[in-house]
Enzyme design. Sequence first.
Site, short mmCIF file in Angstrom:
data_model
loop_
_atom_site.label_atom_id
_atom_site.label_comp_id
_atom_site.label_asym_id
_atom_site.label_seq_id
_atom_site.Cartn_x
_atom_site.Cartn_y
_atom_site.Cartn_z
CB ILE A 1 -1.19 0.29 1.25
CG1 ILE A 1 0.05 0.06 2.34
CG2 ILE A 1 -2.03 -1.33 0.80
CD1 ILE A 1 -1.02 -0.08 3.55
CG ASP A 2 -0.64 4.94 -1.75
OD1 ASP A 2 -0.09 3.54 -2.99
OD2 ASP A 2 -1.18 5.39 -2.02
CG ASN A 3 6.12 3.87 0.05
OD1 ASN A 3 6.24 2.94 0.83
ND2 ASN A 3 7.51 3.71 -0.61
#
Length: 488
Positions: free
Chosen positions: A265-267
Amino acid sequence: MKMGSASAGLVSIFSNGYRSLGAPVSSWRTLASSSLYKHYKRNSKGAVLSCLSSSKIELACLSSKVDVAQTTTSSVNGYHKYDRLLPCPSENGPPRVEHLVVSEGGPVLEYICKSLDLPPLFVADLIHFGAVYYALVCPQPPPSATPEQIRIFKEVTAPSVLSKRTSIKGKTVREAQKTFRITHVEQFVEAGTYLRVHVHPKRFPRCYEIDWKSRIIAVADSYVVLDKPAGTSVGGTSDNIEESCATFASRALGFSTPLKTTHQIDNCTEGWYCILLMLHCLCVVLARTKEYCSIFHGKIREKKVKKLYLALTAAPVPIGIITHYMRPINVAPRLISEDFIKGWYLCKLEVMECKEVPWPDPVIQQKYCIEDFEWPSKDRAYECKINLLTGRTHQVRAQLAACGAPIVGDSMYMPAAIAEMANPGLSPFGKYKKYTTESDKEMAVTKWFARFGKEPKVAIGLQACQISWDDGEHFYEARSPWWRSGMA
């Protein structure tokens, strides 16, 4: 033997579409050594550099935007003072990726040190970080390659040369061009082997600031549930598998076998993240055992795993299902269209709740590096609970921005939403798009990417807040999102 084309991943590395990578200040000093750059020769465009030794195929080094530090320090044994990749820098700097063709077989660490004039401890850390790759055969250069680079490629991949290499017998050239991560400093690389060295791996300084034990939600026989901190990578990046949630959570739990992740998932997204502990790092199931891995994979396929998100938006979002279509190109920011376009990915999310909340106060904004990008109204924000019906990269961020309700602090999509509000029709596929021809459309897309695409520094107003499966038998919820800490 027919030549296979390079993979998309390899082509993108040679191209100008670099991600921001960085190195510690101390390594900047190391790389400032004149001996490192005396072989470089800038071409007319100043974008691609090549370094070639006197030997026929001594070294092929394709590099983009190579940084040269302006400061100098005293050196020891020919090297500027530098030991390791730690301490971690607070900011990521310009990228540097080197592409080499091995001229003489031997240990990989020795070859890279000699070829790039880098300290052994530094190269050892790069290998430990997972920042060094090899392929038995050099991948095909991109269209932007120089004539000299193409010449070298043809020399090392000539059928007469490849036919003498026993390591690639029985393989097609395409198979031999597949890249693998170097895992040991003493790994032998034979002449003709291609090496890719990420000299400045992307760094994640937040990993060293977090109390990881406090982020563990649950430890079961089959899995571990982690509340992922913002500004961290779940399982690492292509050039840094060390500074990740999986690595630091494993240490916090005292596991001898590292935890491994299932998907990314997005950082910059906060929230739960389930990590698995098992031997197969390519597994996409949330499990600690091989058996549970298979079981959970089936649950995902059958859509029995439910995930909910909280989003803090700058404008209200209507309750109900929102549908868009996303361009199927792996480049950010993602382009979204309300109209159906053949070949584009369907994106659906359900807004279950949307309530008015205070805009984050200045102290909270500073703590989490939140920017408002001159949003016209910062009196109120809106907290939305979202059920993601399809899972696309950046889907929540891109869809909400397309609705005129960007996520607070999202430096990639909020400025784009503001620009579209100020000048309707600027978005290439927005509601008020202005282009009438394919040429106009391509021009609009080019301008859009030139203006937007900066990733957030630490956090945005997005949290993966809940995960459950088996009809709620297994249910886990993340801690309160960062923006609530400033609420009364």
